[in-house]
Design a protein around this motif. Structure first.
Motif, PDB file in Angstrom:
ATOM      1  N   SER A 161       0.813  -1.216   0.000  1.00  0.00           N
ATOM      2  CA  SER A 161       0.000   0.000   0.000  1.00  0.00           C
ATOM      3  C   SER A 161       0.848   1.267   0.000  1.00  0.00           C
ATOM      4  CB  SER A 161      -0.909   0.019   1.229  1.00  0.00           C
ATOM      5  OG  SER A 161      -1.553   1.265   1.324  1.00  0.00           O
ATOM      6  N   TYR A 162       0.360   2.227  -0.743  1.00  0.00           N
ATOM      7  CA  TYR A 162       0.953   3.553  -0.787  1.00  0.00           C
ATOM      8  C   TYR A 162       0.932   4.191   0.605  1.00  0.00           C
ATOM      9  CZ  TYR A 162       0.631   8.617  -1.648  1.00  0.00           C
ATOM     10  OH  TYR A 162       0.791   9.976  -1.602  1.00  0.00           O
ATOM     11  N   PHE A 163      -0.052   3.786   1.416  1.00  0.00           N
ATOM     12  CA  PHE A 163      -0.197   4.390   2.749  1.00  0.00           C
ATOM     13  C   PHE A 163       0.715   3.753   3.795  1.00  0.00           C
ATOM     14  CE2 PHE A 163      -4.138   5.564   0.596  1.00  0.00           C
ATOM     15  CZ  PHE A 163      -4.113   6.927   0.803  1.00  0.00           C
ATOM     16  N   ASN A 164       1.384   2.661   3.431  1.00  0.00           N
ATOM     17  CA  ASN A 164       2.389   2.090   4.327  1.00  0.00           C
ATOM     18  C   ASN A 164       3.757   2.369   3.712  1.00  0.00           C
ATOM     19  OD1 ASN A 164       0.473   1.111   6.054  1.00  0.00           O
ATOM     20  ND2 ASN A 164       0.411  -0.919   5.115  1.00  0.00           N
ATOM     21  N   GLU A 165       4.554   3.122   4.429  1.00  0.00           N
ATOM     22  CA  GLU A 165       5.777   3.616   3.817  1.00  0.00           C
ATOM     23  C   GLU A 165       7.001   3.203   4.639  1.00  0.00           C
ATOM     24  OE1 GLU A 165       7.535   7.926   2.273  1.00  0.00           O
ATOM     25  OE2 GLU A 165       5.712   7.871   3.484  1.00  0.00           O
ATOM     26  N   PHE A 166       8.007   2.682   3.931  1.00  0.00           N
ATOM     27  CA  PHE A 166       9.277   2.362   4.585  1.00  0.00           C
ATOM     28  C   PHE A 166      10.241   3.510   4.322  1.00  0.00           C
ATOM     29  CE2 PHE A 166      13.263   0.449   5.557  1.00  0.00           C
ATOM     30  CZ  PHE A 166      13.005  -0.590   6.443  1.00  0.00           C
ATOM     31  N   ILE A 167      10.644   4.186   5.406  1.00  0.00           N
ATOM     32  CA  ILE A 167      11.517   5.351   5.238  1.00  0.00           C
ATOM     33  C   ILE A 167      12.903   4.992   5.775  1.00  0.00           C
ATOM     34  CG2 ILE A 167      11.813   7.812   5.805  1.00  0.00           C
ATOM     35  CD1 ILE A 167       8.623   7.546   6.520  1.00  0.00           C
ATOM     36  N   LYS A 168      13.897   5.051   4.896  1.00  0.00           N
ATOM     37  CA  LYS A 168      15.252   4.645   5.292  1.00  0.00           C
ATOM     38  C   LYS A 168      15.880   5.635   6.276  1.00  0.00           C
ATOM     39  CE  LYS A 168      16.343   2.076   1.137  1.00  0.00           C
ATOM     40  NZ  LYS A 168      16.908   2.197  -0.203  1.00  0.00           N
ATOM     41  N   GLY A 169      16.790   5.116   7.083  1.00  0.00           N
ATOM     42  CA  GLY A 169      17.533   5.980   8.009  1.00  0.00           C
ATOM     43  C   GLY A 169      18.882   5.350   8.268  1.00  0.00           C
ATOM     44  N   PRO A 195      15.540   4.143  10.699  1.00  0.00           N
ATOM     45  CA  PRO A 195      14.553   3.664   9.718  1.00  0.00           C
ATOM     46  C   PRO A 195      13.148   3.645  10.354  1.00  0.00           C
ATOM     47  CG  PRO A 195      16.428   2.168   9.856  1.00  0.00           C
ATOM     48  CD  PRO A 195      16.570   3.130  10.994  1.00  0.00           C
ATOM     49  N   ILE A 196      12.159   4.041   9.542  1.00  0.00           N
ATOM     50  CA  ILE A 196      10.786   4.089  10.060  1.00  0.00           C
ATOM     51  C   ILE A 196       9.873   3.293   9.138  1.00  0.00           C
ATOM     52  CG2 ILE A 196       8.816   5.583  10.653  1.00  0.00           C
ATOM     53  CD1 ILE A 196      10.781   7.945  10.714  1.00  0.00           C
ATOM     54  N   LEU A 197       8.987   2.534   9.717  1.00  0.00           N
ATOM     55  CA  LEU A 197       7.883   1.973   8.951  1.00  0.00           C
ATOM     56  C   LEU A 197       6.616   2.692   9.417  1.00  0.00           C
ATOM     57  CD1 LEU A 197       6.580  -0.022   7.014  1.00  0.00           C
ATOM     58  CD2 LEU A 197       6.433  -1.657   8.894  1.00  0.00           C
ATOM     59  N   LYS A 198       6.068   3.502   8.502  1.00  0.00           N
ATOM     60  CA  LYS A 198       4.843   4.247   8.822  1.00  0.00           C
ATOM     61  C   LYS A 198       3.665   3.387   8.371  1.00  0.00           C
ATOM     62  CE  LYS A 198       2.470   8.447   7.281  1.00  0.00           C
ATOM     63  NZ  LYS A 198       1.401   7.736   6.561  1.00  0.00           N
ATOM     64  N   ILE A 199       2.780   3.066   9.285  1.00  0.00           N
ATOM     65  CA  ILE A 199       1.653   2.184   8.949  1.00  0.00           C
ATOM     66  C   ILE A 199       0.331   2.945   8.974  1.00  0.00           C
ATOM     67  CG2 ILE A 199       0.313   0.142   9.655  1.00  0.00           C
ATOM     68  CD1 ILE A 199       2.824  -1.130  10.669  1.00  0.00           C
ATOM     69  N   LYS A 238       3.454  -7.625   7.120  1.00  0.00           N
ATOM     70  CA  LYS A 238       4.551  -8.439   7.676  1.00  0.00           C
ATOM     71  C   LYS A 238       5.893  -8.200   6.984  1.00  0.00           C
ATOM     72  CE  LYS A 238       1.727 -12.209   9.428  1.00  0.00           C
ATOM     73  NZ  LYS A 238       1.335 -13.610   9.283  1.00  0.00           N
ATOM     74  N   LYS A 239       5.851  -8.115   5.642  1.00  0.00           N
ATOM     75  CA  LYS A 239       7.127  -8.025   4.902  1.00  0.00           C
ATOM     76  C   LYS A 239       7.982  -6.831   5.324  1.00  0.00           C
ATOM     77  CE  LYS A 239       6.403 -10.562   0.652  1.00  0.00           C
ATOM     78  NZ  LYS A 239       5.768 -10.374  -0.664  1.00  0.00           N
ATOM     79  N   PRO A 240       7.430  -5.624   5.272  1.00  0.00           N
ATOM     80  CA  PRO A 240       8.278  -4.489   5.679  1.00  0.00           C
ATOM     81  C   PRO A 240       8.703  -4.563   7.148  1.00  0.00           C
ATOM     82  CG  PRO A 240       6.029  -3.752   5.229  1.00  0.00           C
ATOM     83  CD  PRO A 240       6.123  -5.182   4.786  1.00  0.00           C
ATOM     84  N   ILE A 241       7.878  -5.205   7.974  1.00  0.00           N
ATOM     85  CA  ILE A 241       8.277  -5.344   9.377  1.00  0.00           C
ATOM     86  C   ILE A 241       9.498  -6.266   9.477  1.00  0.00           C
ATOM     87  CG2 ILE A 241       7.608  -6.302  11.619  1.00  0.00           C
ATOM     88  CD1 ILE A 241       4.808  -5.171  11.149  1.00  0.00           C
ATOM     89  N   LYS A 242       9.450  -7.342   8.689  1.00  0.00           N
ATOM     90  CA  LYS A 242      10.611  -8.252   8.694  1.00  0.00           C
ATOM     91  C   LYS A 242      11.858  -7.521   8.195  1.00  0.00           C
ATOM     92  CE  LYS A 242       8.541 -12.770   8.748  1.00  0.00           C
ATOM     93  NZ  LYS A 242       7.685 -13.625   7.922  1.00  0.00           N
ATOM     94  N   LYS A 243      11.649  -6.689   7.181  1.00  0.00           N
ATOM     95  CA  LYS A 243      12.781  -5.933   6.626  1.00  0.00           C
ATOM     96  C   LYS A 243      13.369  -5.011   7.704  1.00  0.00           C
ATOM     97  CE  LYS A 243      13.619  -2.485   3.029  1.00  0.00           C
ATOM     98  NZ  LYS A 243      12.935  -1.643   2.031  1.00  0.00           N
ATOM     99  N   LEU A 244      12.497  -4.332   8.413  1.00  0.00           N
ATOM    100  CA  LEU A 244      12.941  -3.439   9.487  1.00  0.00           C
ATOM    101  C   LEU A 244      13.690  -4.246  10.539  1.00  0.00           C
ATOM    102  CD1 LEU A 244      12.460  -0.351  10.262  1.00  0.00           C
ATOM    103  CD2 LEU A 244      10.729  -1.197  11.823  1.00  0.00           C
ATOM    104  N   PHE A 245      13.153  -5.396  10.786  1.00  0.00           N
ATOM    105  CA  PHE A 245      13.705  -6.277  11.804  1.00  0.00           C
ATOM    106  C   PHE A 245      15.073  -6.794  11.436  1.00  0.00           C
ATOM    107  CE2 PHE A 245      12.902  -9.028  15.349  1.00  0.00           C
ATOM    108  CZ  PHE A 245      12.124  -8.174  16.085  1.00  0.00           C
ATOM    109  N   ASN A 246      15.225  -7.136  10.150  1.00  0.00           N
ATOM    110  CA  ASN A 246      16.514  -7.654   9.705  1.00  0.00           C
ATOM    111  C   ASN A 246      17.571  -6.566   9.652  1.00  0.00           C
ATOM    112  OD1 ASN A 246      15.492 -10.213   9.497  1.00  0.00           O
ATOM    113  ND2 ASN A 246      14.891  -9.954   7.349  1.00  0.00           N
ATOM    114  N   THR A 247      17.127  -5.323   9.606  1.00  0.00           N
ATOM    115  CA  THR A 247      18.060  -4.210   9.496  1.00  0.00           C
ATOM    116  C   THR A 247      18.446  -3.653  10.861  1.00  0.00           C
ATOM    117  OG1 THR A 247      16.516  -3.603   7.723  1.00  0.00           O
ATOM    118  CG2 THR A 247      18.431  -2.181   8.030  1.00  0.00           C
ATOM    119  N   CYS A 248      17.497  -3.680  11.820  1.00  0.00           N
ATOM    120  CA  CYS A 248      17.715  -2.925  13.064  1.00  0.00           C
ATOM    121  C   CYS A 248      17.876  -3.829  14.278  1.00  0.00           C
ATOM    122  CB  CYS A 248      16.548  -1.975  13.290  1.00  0.00           C
ATOM    123  SG  CYS A 248      16.279  -0.866  11.923  1.00  0.00           S
TER     124      CYS A 248
END
Lengths: 538, 194
Positions: A222-230, A259-263, A270-280
């Motif tokens: 979704s366009y409304f869920n955004e992964f913002i790098k940091g 890094p922020i995941l805006k929901i 789940k996918k972007p959360i896993k990505k955030l998780f693998n990064t942070c």
């Protein structure tokens, strides 16, 4: 064009522009202005969008479903506790699905500014397995509402749109776009969809379960869920809805190093959360309301991953978020100052000067001194303020309509007199059935309907009860001799006390209608009321 | 430029009207703004506040963080002090001196004034009397807005235009009275401060 709009108004304008044909609602803070905006809108009037108040949230949601059945776009609007009232239809229409787009807007009230609890509607959305949306600002409230109708029709499911008090009641400039035409009437292709007898319901339930992976994928993209790098991956932040704003407030440059995941769309992606998780190394979850995301991801990410938020104590478990408690969670060195100069005293809300409820409580309090076991069960509305000093007249109040049924139970237990005080609109909202129950069993209770001819607490909207209370009570079987009308005015105090006392002594159901218009009613409404005012008992 | 204004008072005293004027003026000046307000139960004779944030850059939070308010404008002296944790170190306090008495434990007025005067940047005026003398006691809030106007980052013209826009439907006479109230507030504040 930029318009100055409350979050609620932006949402309402979004709905009008999305080709809405009808809004169905019962007033309740913080949701009320959504329907009021549509009622006042010239455009909505030209488009003949239905916008009259419903009797309660259940009837509202069912009517919205009926409009959707006919192929048109409909919206049901309520506050969080209103969804409890409408939960029956909400849970079932997720199974039946919809035809024309159907958006259920629920405004939650973290910090209980005007409510009896802080329940988080996202649990209902998950429970019903429907897509959910949660705007983070006024512009998004407008944009996401338009999107919500498309999403609803895409999956043939109702969509839950969650607001919170702070966004509902905060204003900003909003870019308003074009509006699309309303749907024409078109009946469902498969009519059995809407007949939830088990053989059809099973099919639909299978559809609902089978489509879950699709709506999850939709949410993940979704366009409304955004992964913002940091750059700083020592912490990853999940910020849902309005929490994103409080987070960003803490970075004056407008850039958060983490890094922020805006929901703003659910199911929880789940996918972007896993990505955030693998990064942070560590994850901070910011969400207004319950620890909905935090709880879910703490489970699926496993124990050795460090998740902090409301559950861990990084954010207080109760109350709404703000820039300060988020600053604390980010480890910034700030002290939240709760000390005020000693000269400042509290100023709780109170009944208006000249309010008829005041005169009613004076009478009740006088009678309270006469008996020991007397209990007064109150209800939700302005008169709930009778639970506070200087009146302290009400012993219990739980939810809409509970006054009559709780009084009944207490009377069944042997308490006499057992008194229920309920407002006119609350009575029609959910008091009538309880009264019928008491009438059937001839339970010794005294029901006082404090009739101010308005839904006063939310701004004096029209009450469905106006001019109908006596007929309704008669129809429910209240005996003519124990159906009384009084006028709560100081000059009538002694007379009113005598009449109430008489009914308290009666060993059956009595109804006293305490009738005086709300002092907040504008003059034109008072004049209109005179025309439909309850006729006398003769 | 980012300015945080906290408006305070008791339900019904007109702080949302001040907020609406600030909002309208800010939008007309092509500035970003966020303004949160109180609805529902708390409005019934209880303490109410509105956070107004105006900026030439994006504003995120609808709420002012603690210690970040440039000023608190109140229509009642005790309500002014309720929001002190939000005030910047050198922030301004602007209030009417008249109490709103609907509680039994209202503090001694002198104590309140002493507390207010202990802050270097304060404007404590009898706005109610000023409004009354102008023949419109309802305009107390506008007198206060006028008093605060020189420290608000919006032009006087834009504020007056917003007053016109908002009061227009009540007629020219009401518009004029409110503009007078604004001017008088501004004048008195200038005298008090200098």
């Amino acid at each position: 064009m930029k318009k100055l709009l409350l979050g609620n108004e932006a949402l309402a304008q979004g709905a009008i522009d999305a080709g809405l044909s009808g809004v169905y609602a019962y007033p309740g803070t913080p949701s009320t202005e959504i329907t009021e905006y549509i009622q006042r809108s010239k455009l909505a009037k030209e488009l003949t969008i239905h916008s009259q108040w419903s009797v309660n949230e259940k009837t509202a949601m069912e009517s919205a479903l009926g409009m959707s059945y006919a192929g048109k776009r409909a919206m049901a609007v309520m506050k969080h506790v209103g969804l409890n009232v409408a939960a029956d239809v909400f849970m079932n229409m997720s199974v039946s699905g919809i035809n024309g787009g159907l958006v259920v807007v629920v405004a939650d009230d973290p910090s209980m500014h005007s409510s009896q609890n802080e329940q988080d509607s996202r649990f209902y959305g998950k429970f019903a397995m429907v897509p959910m949306l949660e705007p983070s600002n006024q512009q998004e409230a407008y944009d996401i509402t338009k999107y919500a109708f498309d999403l609803s029709e895409k999956y043939s499911l109702p969509v839950l749109l969650r607001m919170v008090t702070r966004l509902s009641h905060s204003r900003a400039g909003v870019n308003v776009g074009n509006s699309i035409k309303q749907n024409n009437i078109h009946l469902p292709k498969n009519a059995t969809q809407f007949s939830l007898i088990p053989m059809y319901a099973r099919n639909r339930y299978n559809y609902l379960v089978n489509i879950q992976s699709d709506i999850l994928e939709n949410s993940e993209n979704s366009y409304f869920n955004e992964f913002i790098k940091g750059p700083n991956t020592s912490l990853g932040i999940i910020a849902s809805g309005i929490a994103y704003n409080y987070l960003m407030e803490n970075f004056e440059s407008g850039k958060c190093p983490y890094p922020i995941l805006k929901i703003s769309q659910y199911p929880i992606p789940k996918k972007p959360i896993k990505k955030l998780f693998n990064t942070c190394k560590k994850i901070l979850v910011l969400e207004d309301g319950y620890p909905f995301i935090e709880e879910a991801i703490s489970d699926f990410l496993g124990e050795n991953r460090n998740v902090i938020g409301r559950l861990s104590g990084a954010i207080p478990r109760v109350g709404e978020l703000n820039p300060d408690n988020i600053a604390n969670a980010l480890g910034f060195d700030i002290v939240i100052d709760e000390n005020l100069p000693k000269v400042v005293s509290g100023r709780p809300p109170e009944l208006c000067v000249g309010c008829g409820h005041r005169d009613l409580f004076d009478a009740i309090n006088k009678l309270k001194t006469e008996t020991e076991s007397q209990q007064v069960f109150g209800d939700i509305g302005c008169y709930a303020l009778g639970a506070l000093p200087p009146y302290n007249s009400i012993d219990a109040l739980i939810e809409m309509g509970a006054s009559i049924t709780m009084a009944k139970g207490a009377a069944d237990a042997g308490i006499h007199p057992s008194i229920a005080i309920i407002g006119d609109s609350t009575f029609t909202h959910s008091g009538m059935t309880g009264l019928l129950n008491a009438v059937i069993e001839k339970t010794p209770i005294t029901v006082i309907i404090s009739d101010n001819s308005a839904i006063a607490m939310t701004g004096a909207q029209d009450s469905s009860a106006s001019g109908r209370l006596i007929d309704i009570c008669r129809g429910l079987g209240v005996e003519e001799n124990h159906l009384k009308v009084i006028t709560p005015l100081h000059k009538n105090l002694d007379q009113n006390i005598d009449l109430i006392r008489e009914e308290l002594n009666y060993n059956g159901v009595s109804v006293i209608i305490s009738q005086r218009p709300c002092v907040q009613l504008p003059k034109e409404k008072k004049d209109k009321l005179k025309k439909i005012k309850n006729v006398s008992l003769n | 430029m980012k300015t945080n204004i906290l408006l305070a008072g008791v339900g019904g005293q007109g702080i949302l009207t001040i907020a609406a004027i600030l909002d309208t003026a800010a939008l007309a000046s092509n500035l970003h703004l966020k303004q949160s307000e109180v609805h529902g139960m708390s409005q019934r004779g209880g303490a109410v506040q509105s956070h107004v944030r105006i900026s030439d850059t994006k504003i995120y939070s609808d709420l002012i963080p603690q210690g970040k308010a440039d000023m608190i404008i109140s229509v009642e002296p005790m309500e002014l002090l309720r929001y002190l944790p939000f005030l910047k170190k050198d922030g301004y306090l602007i209030t009417d001196s008249n109490p709103f008495l609907n509680i039994t434990d209202y503090p001694e007025l002198e104590e309140l004034y002493t507390e207010i005067k202990s802050y270097p940047n304060h404007i404590l005026i009898d706005a109610k009397k000023i409004a009354k003398d102008l023949g419109n006691s309802k305009a107390t809030n506008i007198v206060l807005l006028g008093a605060a106007s020189s420290i608000i980052p919006l032009s006087e013209e834009s504020l007056k235009q917003a007053i016109k826009t908002l009061f227009q439907r009540k007629g020219d006479r009401i518009v004029t009275k409110n503009i007078d109230a604004f001017n008088k507030g501004k004048e008195i504040a200038t005298e008090t401060v200098s």
